[in-house]
Design a protein around this motif. Structure first.
Motif, PDB file in Angstrom:
ATOM      1  N   ARG A  92      -8.050  -2.119  -3.883  1.00  0.00           N
ATOM      2  CA  ARG A  92      -7.306  -1.244  -4.776  1.00  0.00           C
ATOM      3  C   ARG A  92      -7.101  -1.898  -6.140  1.00  0.00           C
ATOM      4  O   ARG A  92      -7.246  -1.256  -7.177  1.00  0.00           O
ATOM      5  N   ALA A  93      -6.765  -3.188  -6.128  1.00  0.00           N
ATOM      6  CA  ALA A  93      -6.563  -3.898  -7.393  1.00  0.00           C
ATOM      7  C   ALA A  93      -7.886  -4.001  -8.162  1.00  0.00           C
ATOM      8  O   ALA A  93      -7.933  -3.813  -9.376  1.00  0.00           O
TER       9      ALA A  93
ATOM     10  N   LEU B 114       0.860  -1.182   0.000  1.00  0.00           N
ATOM     11  CA  LEU B 114       0.000   0.000   0.000  1.00  0.00           C
ATOM     12  C   LEU B 114       0.898   1.233   0.000  1.00  0.00           C
ATOM     13  O   LEU B 114       2.055   1.164   0.423  1.00  0.00           O
ATOM     14  N   PHE B 115       0.358   2.360  -0.483  1.00  0.00           N
ATOM     15  CA  PHE B 115       1.135   3.594  -0.490  1.00  0.00           C
ATOM     16  C   PHE B 115       0.999   4.240   0.896  1.00  0.00           C
ATOM     17  O   PHE B 115      -0.085   4.707   1.249  1.00  0.00           O
ATOM     18  N   PRO B 116       2.083   4.271   1.667  1.00  0.00           N
ATOM     19  CA  PRO B 116       1.966   4.651   3.084  1.00  0.00           C
ATOM     20  C   PRO B 116       1.630   6.126   3.294  1.00  0.00           C
ATOM     21  O   PRO B 116       1.159   6.495   4.359  1.00  0.00           O
ATOM     22  N   HIS B 117       1.863   6.950   2.262  1.00  0.00           N
ATOM     23  CA  HIS B 117       1.640   8.384   2.433  1.00  0.00           C
ATOM     24  C   HIS B 117       0.250   8.798   1.995  1.00  0.00           C
ATOM     25  O   HIS B 117      -0.068   9.979   1.978  1.00  0.00           O
ATOM     26  N   MET B 118      -0.574   7.823   1.644  1.00  0.00           N
ATOM     27  CA  MET B 118      -1.920   8.147   1.192  1.00  0.00           C
ATOM     28  C   MET B 118      -2.949   7.447   2.084  1.00  0.00           C
ATOM     29  O   MET B 118      -2.701   6.348   2.569  1.00  0.00           O
TER      30      MET B 118
ATOM     31  N   ARG C 128      -7.500   7.272  -0.888  1.00  0.00           N
ATOM     32  CA  ARG C 128      -6.626   7.752  -1.963  1.00  0.00           C
ATOM     33  C   ARG C 128      -5.834   6.602  -2.592  1.00  0.00           C
ATOM     34  O   ARG C 128      -5.579   6.601  -3.802  1.00  0.00           O
TER      35      ARG C 128
ATOM     36  N   MET D   1      -9.368  -1.154 -10.482  1.00  0.00           N
ATOM     37  CA  MET D   1      -8.899  -0.988 -11.858  1.00  0.00           C
ATOM     38  C   MET D   1      -9.635  -1.923 -12.822  1.00  0.00           C
ATOM     39  O   MET D   1      -9.292  -2.004 -13.997  1.00  0.00           O
TER      40      MET D   1
ATOM     41  N   GLU E 291      -6.450   6.624  -6.542  1.00  0.00           N
ATOM     42  CA  GLU E 291      -5.331   7.211  -7.289  1.00  0.00           C
ATOM     43  C   GLU E 291      -5.275   6.715  -8.747  1.00  0.00           C
ATOM     44  O   GLU E 291      -5.303   7.511  -9.682  1.00  0.00           O
ATOM     45  N   ALA E 292      -5.209   5.404  -8.902  1.00  0.00           N
ATOM     46  CA  ALA E 292      -5.040   4.876 -10.261  1.00  0.00           C
ATOM     47  C   ALA E 292      -6.302   5.033 -11.119  1.00  0.00           C
ATOM     48  O   ALA E 292      -6.201   5.413 -12.287  1.00  0.00           O
TER      49      ALA E 292
ATOM     50  N   ALA F 150      -6.093   8.589 -12.257  1.00  0.00           N
ATOM     51  CA  ALA F 150      -4.927   8.903 -13.098  1.00  0.00           C
ATOM     52  C   ALA F 150      -4.920   8.094 -14.396  1.00  0.00           C
ATOM     53  O   ALA F 150      -4.481   8.583 -15.423  1.00  0.00           O
TER      54      ALA F 150
END
Lengths: 261, 230
Positions: free
Chosen positions: A163-164, A102-106, A110, A167, A114-115, A118
């Motif tokens: 998250r996966a 996982l993105f630790p800063h989000m 988010r 998409m 994110e993807a 984007a």
């Protein structure tokens, strides 16, 4: 499940220096099929997933997904494919990692939006609505604003699955999704994967050491050893009555009910 | 350039007091040169770091050479080069801008190493997750990699900021009148060097210490996991 293969490996070899990880490897997966890859570590199971996710190039052979060949003729570079081509392949595949990544800063939200924003060009509002649905599905509706560091391992992995899924992949790859978890957290992640397997027409490839779980959810189990599939078939056959001695020895260590005689 | 200023030589204290306004003008030049030079180094440094990491070897390799070249030549040589050589080729920059640019270029080489270390420290799994989500390489840098590198690079950048502040007197050589240059002129005119130079030294001390303290505060204030951009 249909009769058209969505994934095809033909005579694929993959080496790291002198080490051969996949050795003239052939493999097909039907659309919608749930396939589990088992075998000793270093036998090439995870490499198959990493190749499909375009994280690793192959040296030889043909890999195809949904009719798209991974390598483009005349192209150079490690992947022998343009960034655009890899982008097309990746749009059909998703991956769940052993260590979540996982993105630790989000925030959780988010991480999931994110993807889609984007890459798929969804509006933020649409992406959020979809993320909330997915969080609901994995049982984490109340964690949208949390940060990964505030979650348990099991929760992190469920977020990673959401998250996966955001998409909308056709193929979802699970690379030892419960191996990094404390034993008491394995069940909650397995429950999410089990529901996915039973309720979706998603094609799923799972690398795992959880044999009982593999038996429950898969249409087919493939036993890997030394870069090849030694034996494969419906879990009922492979796991209860394996034909190959190597499979038997391996499974004997995990499942008491496998006949070792 | 000292017209209009009067110094009072009656006592050391009175002398110090009377030259303080001039020295403070020099201080603003020091601050401006540092600010502009540091901004240059941040931007050029990031460019160098990204080019250095480019997949194509014909981009990465020459970039490495440029970085090495900048790092291994003295700041003064680069400053003279920009100040004396560029005008011969029609590039005429004001002395101040030339000075700030020289500082920025020299430090961009150090900065690129700081960026590189920070970018390399982002776990591989993060980059793989970005690829698995089909983020483009540019987007992965912007959303995933750079935000996580920032908390790792700020301490090292702070050190270079302090170091750059202390390098600004070199600009006095190309006629930019920052603190040290002014102090020297005052000394030349009055034959009293102790007071002006001590004053400048004390101001540098205060400047460096407050910059270091500010960086430490910033470090503490930022989340350790990374700063989402947008």
């Amino acid at each position: 499940m249909t009769d058209t293969p969505i994934i095809r490996f033909q005579n694929v070899s993959k080496r790291y220096g002198d080490l051969t990880v996949l050795d003239h490897f052939d493999f097909e997966v039907m659309s919608g099929e749930k396939v589990t890859l088992i075998g000793p570590s270093g036998s090439g199971k995870s490499t198959v997933l990493r190749i499909l996710m375009t994280l690793e190039p192959v040296q030889e052979g043909v890999v195809e997904l949904d009719g798209l060949s991974y390598r483009q003729p005349g192209r150079h570079g490690p992947f022998h494919a343009s960034a655009r081509h890899l982008h097309q392949i990746r749009s059909r595949v998703g991956m769940v990692f052993q260590n979540f990544n996982l993105f630790p800063h989000m925030s959780v939200l988010r991480n999931i939006t994110e993807a889609p924003v984007a890459v798929l060009g969804l509006s933020k509002a649409d992406a959020r609505a979809r993320a909330h649905e997915l969080l609901e599905m994995v049982g984490l509706a109340d964690k949208a604003q949390a940060f990964p560091a505030q979650l348990s391992g099991g929760q992190k992995q469920r977020v990673a699955i959401a998250r996966a899924l955001a998409m909308r992949p056709r193929v979802l790859l699970f690379d030892e999704p419960t191996s990094a978890l404390d034993p008491e957290l394995v069940g909650e992640v397995q429950e999410v994967i089990r529901r996915l397997a039973h309720e979706h027409d998603l094609t799923m490839l799972l690398v795992t050491h959880e044999m009982r779980f593999a038996r429950e959810i898969s249409d087919r189990v493939c036993f890997f050893d030394q870069g090849r599939i030694v034996e494969q078939g419906p879990p009922g056959e492979i796991m209860i009555n394996p034909a190959q001695p190597r499979t038997r020895a391996f499974l004997g260590a995990y499942l008491p009910e496998t006949s070792t005689g | 350039m000292m017209y209009g200023f009067h110094w009072d030589l009656s006592s050391p204290l009175a002398f110090a007091w009377s030259i303080l306004p001039i020295i403070l003008i020099g201080l603003t030049v020091t601050l401006e040169a540092t600010a502009l030079g540091f901004a240059f180094s941040l931007i050029i440094g990031l460019g160098l770091a990204l080019l250095r990491r480019a997949r194509a070897r014909w981009i990465a390799w020459p970039t490495a050479l440029v970085i090495e070249f900048i790092r291994d030549t003295p700041l003064l040589v680069q400053l003279f080069f920009l100040y004396y050589v560029l005008p011969q080729y029609g590039v005429l920059l004001p002395a101040f801008l030339t000075g700030a640019l020289a500082l920025g270029v020299q430090y961009s080489a150090y900065m690129s190493e700081v960026y590189r270390a920070g970018l390399d420290a982002v776990p591989r799994g993060q980059i793989e997750a970005a690829a698995a989500l089909n983020l483009s390489r540019a987007r992965a840098y912007r959303s995933i990699i750079i935000p996580q590198a920032i908390p790792r690079i700020i301490p090292a950048m702070g050190n270079y900021l302090v170091s750059m502040i202390k390098d600004t007197p070199i600009l006095s050589i190309v006629t930019v009148m920052e603190m040290l240059g002014l102090a020297r002129i005052i000394g030349d005119r009055t034959f009293r060097y102790l007071i002006p130079l001590t004053l400048v030294g004390a101001l540098f001390l205060i400047l460096s210490m407050s910059a270091a303290a500010a960086v430490r505060r910033l470090e503490r204030a930022l989340p350790k996991t990374g700063i989402p951009l947008r």
